[in-house]
Design a protein around this motif. Structure first.
Motif, PDB file in Angstrom:
ATOM      1  N   HIS A   1       0.893  -1.013   0.078  1.00  0.00           N
ATOM      2  CA  HIS A   1       0.039  -0.125   0.095  1.00  0.00           C
ATOM      3  C   HIS A   1       0.823   1.221  -0.038  1.00  0.00           C
ATOM      4  CE1 HIS A   1      -3.376  -2.076   0.271  1.00  0.00           C
ATOM      5  NE2 HIS A   1      -3.604  -2.123   1.516  1.00  0.00           N
ATOM      6  N   LEU A   2       2.365   1.144   0.048  1.00  0.00           N
ATOM      7  CA  LEU A   2       3.106   2.289   0.222  1.00  0.00           C
ATOM      8  C   LEU A   2       2.793   3.170  -1.241  1.00  0.00           C
ATOM      9  CD1 LEU A   2       6.453   0.838   1.512  1.00  0.00           C
ATOM     10  CD2 LEU A   2       4.882   2.587   2.638  1.00  0.00           C
ATOM     11  N   SER A   3       2.637   2.457  -2.057  1.00  0.00           N
ATOM     12  CA  SER A   3       2.520   3.321  -3.424  1.00  0.00           C
ATOM     13  C   SER A   3       1.303   4.269  -3.491  1.00  0.00           C
ATOM     14  CB  SER A   3       2.660   2.445  -4.851  1.00  0.00           C
ATOM     15  OG  SER A   3       1.250   2.082  -4.968  1.00  0.00           O
ATOM     16  N   VAL A   4       0.320   4.004  -2.952  1.00  0.00           N
ATOM     17  CA  VAL A   4      -0.916   4.892  -2.905  1.00  0.00           C
ATOM     18  C   VAL A   4      -0.553   6.027  -2.060  1.00  0.00           C
ATOM     19  CG1 VAL A   4      -2.417   3.970  -1.103  1.00  0.00           C
ATOM     20  CG2 VAL A   4      -3.314   4.344  -3.196  1.00  0.00           C
ATOM     21  N   LEU A   5      -0.047   5.743  -0.847  1.00  0.00           N
ATOM     22  CA  LEU A   5       0.415   6.801   0.034  1.00  0.00           C
ATOM     23  C   LEU A   5       1.365   8.116  -0.846  1.00  0.00           C
ATOM     24  CD1 LEU A   5       0.950   5.106   3.156  1.00  0.00           C
ATOM     25  CD2 LEU A   5      -0.859   6.256   2.738  1.00  0.00           C
ATOM     26  N   ARG A   6       2.457   7.446  -1.546  1.00  0.00           N
ATOM     27  CA  ARG A   6       3.019   8.289  -2.331  1.00  0.00           C
ATOM     28  C   ARG A   6       2.327   8.888  -3.380  1.00  0.00           C
ATOM     29  NH1 ARG A   6       6.702   3.372  -2.597  1.00  0.00           N
ATOM     30  NH2 ARG A   6       5.953   2.985  -4.636  1.00  0.00           N
ATOM     31  N   ALA A   7       1.304   8.355  -4.146  1.00  0.00           N
ATOM     32  CA  ALA A   7       0.475   8.870  -5.200  1.00  0.00           C
ATOM     33  C   ALA A   7      -0.356  10.271  -4.357  1.00  0.00           C
ATOM     34  CB  ALA A   7      -0.490   7.991  -5.810  1.00  0.00           C
ATOM     35  N   VAL A   8      -0.924   9.868  -3.312  1.00  0.00           N
ATOM     36  CA  VAL A   8      -1.508  11.035  -2.558  1.00  0.00           C
ATOM     37  C   VAL A   8      -0.645  12.146  -2.295  1.00  0.00           C
ATOM     38  CG1 VAL A   8      -2.699  11.724  -0.555  1.00  0.00           C
ATOM     39  CG2 VAL A   8      -3.216   9.634  -1.456  1.00  0.00           C
ATOM     40  N   ALA A   9       0.662  11.942  -1.627  1.00  0.00           N
ATOM     41  CA  ALA A   9       1.638  12.921  -1.327  1.00  0.00           C
ATOM     42  C   ALA A   9       1.981  13.479  -2.531  1.00  0.00           C
ATOM     43  CB  ALA A   9       2.864  12.224  -0.657  1.00  0.00           C
ATOM     44  N   ALA A  10       2.169  12.853  -3.541  1.00  0.00           N
ATOM     45  CA  ALA A  10       2.665  13.612  -4.600  1.00  0.00           C
ATOM     46  C   ALA A  10       1.377  14.553  -5.389  1.00  0.00           C
ATOM     47  CB  ALA A  10       3.055  12.697  -5.938  1.00  0.00           C
ATOM     48  N   ASP A  11       0.210  14.316  -5.357  1.00  0.00           N
ATOM     49  CA  ASP A  11      -0.940  14.773  -6.048  1.00  0.00           C
ATOM     50  C   ASP A  11      -1.062  15.939  -4.967  1.00  0.00           C
ATOM     51  OD1 ASP A  11      -3.446  14.647  -7.631  1.00  0.00           O
ATOM     52  OD2 ASP A  11      -3.952  15.542  -5.694  1.00  0.00           O
ATOM     53  N   LEU A  12      -1.155  16.063  -3.893  1.00  0.00           N
ATOM     54  CA  LEU A  12      -1.044  17.324  -2.790  1.00  0.00           C
ATOM     55  C   LEU A  12      -0.086  18.234  -3.103  1.00  0.00           C
ATOM     56  CD1 LEU A  12      -2.389  15.738   0.591  1.00  0.00           C
ATOM     57  CD2 LEU A  12      -3.620  16.784  -1.237  1.00  0.00           C
ATOM     58  N   ALA A  13       1.163  17.655  -3.060  1.00  0.00           N
ATOM     59  CA  ALA A  13       2.276  18.579  -3.243  1.00  0.00           C
ATOM     60  C   ALA A  13       2.300  19.446  -4.533  1.00  0.00           C
ATOM     61  CB  ALA A  13       3.657  17.768  -3.099  1.00  0.00           C
ATOM     62  N   MET A  14       1.607  18.501  -5.602  1.00  0.00           N
ATOM     63  CA  MET A  14       1.811  19.084  -6.919  1.00  0.00           C
ATOM     64  C   MET A  14       0.770  20.203  -6.971  1.00  0.00           C
ATOM     65  SD  MET A  14       1.509  16.728 -10.349  1.00  0.00           S
ATOM     66  CE  MET A  14      -0.228  16.930 -10.502  1.00  0.00           C
ATOM     67  N   ARG A  15      -0.390  19.970  -6.481  1.00  0.00           N
ATOM     68  CA  ARG A  15      -1.457  21.005  -6.360  1.00  0.00           C
ATOM     69  C   ARG A  15      -0.965  22.068  -5.459  1.00  0.00           C
ATOM     70  NH1 ARG A  15      -6.593  19.677  -4.610  1.00  0.00           N
ATOM     71  NH2 ARG A  15      -5.605  17.739  -3.721  1.00  0.00           N
ATOM     72  N   ALA A  16      -0.226  21.906  -4.558  1.00  0.00           N
ATOM     73  CA  ALA A  16       0.351  22.912  -3.654  1.00  0.00           C
ATOM     74  C   ALA A  16       1.532  23.773  -4.003  1.00  0.00           C
ATOM     75  CB  ALA A  16       0.548  22.412  -2.115  1.00  0.00           C
ATOM     76  N   ASP A  17       1.639  23.676  -5.444  1.00  0.00           N
ATOM     77  CA  ASP A  17       2.733  24.283  -6.160  1.00  0.00           C
ATOM     78  C   ASP A  17       3.952  23.991  -5.566  1.00  0.00           C
ATOM     79  OD1 ASP A  17       1.575  25.533  -8.284  1.00  0.00           O
ATOM     80  OD2 ASP A  17       1.012  27.268  -7.377  1.00  0.00           O
ATOM     81  N   PHE A  18       4.360  22.769  -5.369  1.00  0.00           N
ATOM     82  CA  PHE A  18       5.787  22.594  -4.679  1.00  0.00           C
ATOM     83  C   PHE A  18       6.482  22.182  -5.924  1.00  0.00           C
ATOM     84  CE2 PHE A  18       5.772  20.885  -0.172  1.00  0.00           C
ATOM     85  CZ  PHE A  18       4.610  21.562   0.318  1.00  0.00           C
ATOM     86  N   ASP A  19       7.815  22.351  -6.007  1.00  0.00           N
ATOM     87  CA  ASP A  19       8.562  22.282  -7.203  1.00  0.00           C
ATOM     88  C   ASP A  19       8.854  20.694  -7.405  1.00  0.00           C
ATOM     89  OD1 ASP A  19      10.924  21.721  -5.800  1.00  0.00           O
ATOM     90  OD2 ASP A  19      11.763  23.702  -5.818  1.00  0.00           O
ATOM     91  N   LEU A  20       9.482  20.278  -8.556  1.00  0.00           N
ATOM     92  CA  LEU A  20       9.709  18.879  -8.656  1.00  0.00           C
ATOM     93  C   LEU A  20      10.630  18.252  -7.520  1.00  0.00           C
ATOM     94  CD1 LEU A  20       9.784  18.688 -12.374  1.00  0.00           C
ATOM     95  CD2 LEU A  20       8.089  18.156 -11.017  1.00  0.00           C
ATOM     96  N   ASP A  21      11.604  19.039  -7.257  1.00  0.00           N
ATOM     97  CA  ASP A  21      12.487  18.247  -6.161  1.00  0.00           C
ATOM     98  C   ASP A  21      11.648  18.140  -4.753  1.00  0.00           C
ATOM     99  OD1 ASP A  21      14.533  17.897  -7.591  1.00  0.00           O
ATOM    100  OD2 ASP A  21      15.623  19.876  -7.291  1.00  0.00           O
TER     101      ASP A  21
END
Ligand SMILES: Nc1ncnc2c1ncn2[C@@H]1O[C@H](COP(=O)(O)OP(=O)(O)O)[C@@H](O)[C@H]1O
Ligand SMILES: Nc1ncnc2c1ncn2[C@@H]1O[C@H](COP(=O)(O)OP(=O)(O)O)[C@@H](O)[C@H]1O
Lengths: 155, 119, 155, 119
Positions: free
Chosen positions: A38-58
């Motif tokens: 289930h780790l990958s689903v947590l990474r997917a959530v983290a990535a989606d939120l950070a992307m929408r919060a305008d975090f840069d790629l790093d």
């Protein structure tokens, strides 16, 4: 760093952390069985939120890695794959605040000297972990991370 | 390589020149999939003169994956087998940099460069 | 179609659905505030699970769209953006079973004749929705979807 | 177009030939972002002779987005303004096909074809 959110860089939990844990539920809560698949689903959530919060790629990559590392630790220290791992994501003004907890079989928190924890600390602006008894007295391992949009990490 | 490339990593092992093995790794290398990588690398290192790990199709590299790279590097040193990594994507380079592993491991921008250096 | 999972193609909830709702929590549960800006995280979860369950690209796209549609309906019928939307994802042998519920301001379930519901039905192998009183008597709108890995949809 | 292209869709409006407007849309068109698309389309349709909506950078197209397309198509018919969609990615074509909208809307594989048809 404006730092409106909780500052949890000390190695012992501070009041803010506890308050933040107990206050009205975080915006996004994900509950999974404590299993590595289930780790990958947590990474997917983290990535989606950070992307929408305008975090840069790093910063997106760092948050994914830190969440993965924190949850891998919680999973490896759970009593059984049936234990529930509860993750909270709060998107705050200039940061994402991540909390997670699961029952644990070890009464001690993970060593802060381990490779995994050192990586996790280097990826976030604040990282904390501790064990506290849960509602039913069973020990619960908790992790609390803060990743700022424009942090001091790896810049 | 397996059909089932979403539930696990993909691993393609081949010999590019006599006894130079290349393992091309794809997918997410995490706590779940790192043991699979470990096994493939251990098998390859037993029978090659130089080993290249192509990480360019890796879409996530967590600390379990980094640990496999570090341990492989130690093992390669012990055996006198040159180990070369192909890492050019941000997804792979960022974790290597953040952990300081770019200092310790030999990384190359392309497979050709890594193979040339390994021979 | 082997159909080992619950079959909820009828327009009224059947026992299986209720059982599945009440049994030990689904493998992955996501709780969010009932706000449209959280839809993308639900799509990200749906896509990650479908990908790892070896759904083909069309089926992944269909599940994302169906989950989005179901949750957009729940959000638009919630009492307030502070209401909690609870989503459950269960990866079963040959299908993904999605359930979601949120408090609702309308005592009637959404019309099955609406464009949104027709799209949702056409994207899934089974789709159901109904209103039932929650623990505190407040009406709760529920949606239950099944998407098979090798479904009859759009093939 | 806005800097803030992760929390919303991107919309680039330009005139490719006199009174032929092209709106290039990027990102996820859902319940949250569809009103923004609606507004841009309504504004453009007021002052053009033909309208092209380039959907190729759309990464999600939900029913709120489909509804904007359908309503725009009705409005365009009323005004006698040709409406052309550029849709070649699976992400965009799948929702149009599943809902039967490819029958109703004029879709083209590339921007050039759509513009040529619109003039
Ligand atoms: N600097 C490093 N870079 C990458 N991997 C490392 C590093 N240091 C240790 N490791 C790997 O991480 C694993 C765990 O290291 P250790 O510091 O003992 O932490 P832990 O307590 O998490 O096991 C070891 O297998 C080791 O190969
Ligand atoms: N076949 C269709 N394809 C795309 N959009 C449609 C279609 N039918 C209706 N719509 C759009 O969906 C919206 C809602 O349609 P309707 O059937 O009244 O359902 P609802 O009850 O969800 O509003 C309308 O704005 C309409 O433009």
């Amino acid at each position: 760093m404006s730092g409106t959110g909780p500052d949890v860089t000390t190695s012992h939990p501070r009041i803010e952390v506890t308050v933040s844990e107990n206050q009205s539920s975080p915006e996004i809560e994900v509950r999974i069985a404590a299993r590595p698949d289930h780790l990958s689903v947590l990474r997917a959530v983290a990535a989606d939120l950070a992307m929408r919060a305008d975090f840069d790629l790093d910063a997106i990559s760092d948050l994914k890695m830190a969440v993965d590392e924190a949850c891998a630790t919680l999973i490896s220290r759970a009593n059984s794959p049936e234990d529930q791992l509860v993750c909270g994501f709060a998107v705050e003004a200039d940061q994402i605040h991540f909390t997670a907890h699961a029952p644990t079989s070890s009464p001690a928190a993970p060593s802060r000297e381990s490779f995994g924890w050192r990586v996790l600390s280097s990826l976030t602006d604040s990282a904390n972990t501790w064990v506290a008894p849960g509602d039913d007295g069973v020990p619960v391992l908790r992790v609390d991370l803060v990743k700022k949009r424009l942090g001091s990490v790896g810049q | 390589m397996t059909d089932n490339n979403n539930t696990s990593i993909t691993l393609a092992v081949r010999e590019v020149s006599p006894e130079v093995a290349v393992i091309s790794i794809g997918g997410e290398v995490d706590m779940l999939t790192a043991p699979e990588l470990r096994e493939a690398v251990d098998r390859a290192i037993d029978s090659c003169r130089a080993l290249v790990l192509d990480l360019n199709a890796v879409t996530f590299l967590g600390s379990a994956g980094l640990a496999v790279l570090v341990e492989t590097s130690h093992e390669a040193n012990r055996r006198g087998v040159p180990l070369r990594l192909v890492a050019s994507s941000r997804t792979v380079c960022r974790p290597l940099e953040v952990t300081g592993l770019t200092e310790v491991l030999s990384t190359y921008g392309s497979l050709d460069e890594a193979v040339a250096a390994a021979v």
